[in-house]
Design a protein around this motif. Structure first.
Motif: not given
Length: 102
Positions: A1-9, A28-34, A52-59, A71-76
């Motif tokens: 399925g499609r993954h939003p950039g983040l969960r729960g809106g 293949t990169g989404g940009g040239d800087e962090a 390829r995402s237009a919503k870099q850095p998120f999917c 890749l899922k990232y859980d903010a600590p």
């Protein structure tokens, strides 16, 4: 399925490229800087691994039929996180400076 950039809106705030980031060019990169993003403790974010995402850095689901998956990232903690945009990092999904060495 499609993954939003983040969960729960949950909204995120992109605060701009990392200070001192160097230019990088990779097809293949989404940009040239962090990409600096204010993340919230306990929230999940889906990092774009295909570039390829237009919503870099998120999917945004653009990886369909590419063989890439987000890749899922859980903010600590609530803080500024520096997400990799060039996709060359060894510390996925966070920037490790690979864009300046390639």
């Amino acid at each position: 399925g499609r993954h939003p950039g983040l969960r729960g809106g949950t909204a995120f705030h992109l605060i701009g490229p990392a200070a001192g980031a160097l230019p990088f060019s990779r097809e293949t990169g989404g940009g040239d800087e962090a990409l600096a993003v204010e993340v919230e403790a306990g929230k999940s974010y889906w990092w774009c691994s295909c570039g390829r995402s237009a919503k870099q850095p998120f999917c945004d689901g653009s990886h369909k039929d590419t063989g890439f998956t987000p890749l899922k990232y859980d903010a600590p903690e609530t803080r500024t996180a520096y997400f990799c945009a060039c996709k060359a990092t060894a510390n996925k999904p966070l920037c490790d400076g690979s864009h300046s060495r390639t």
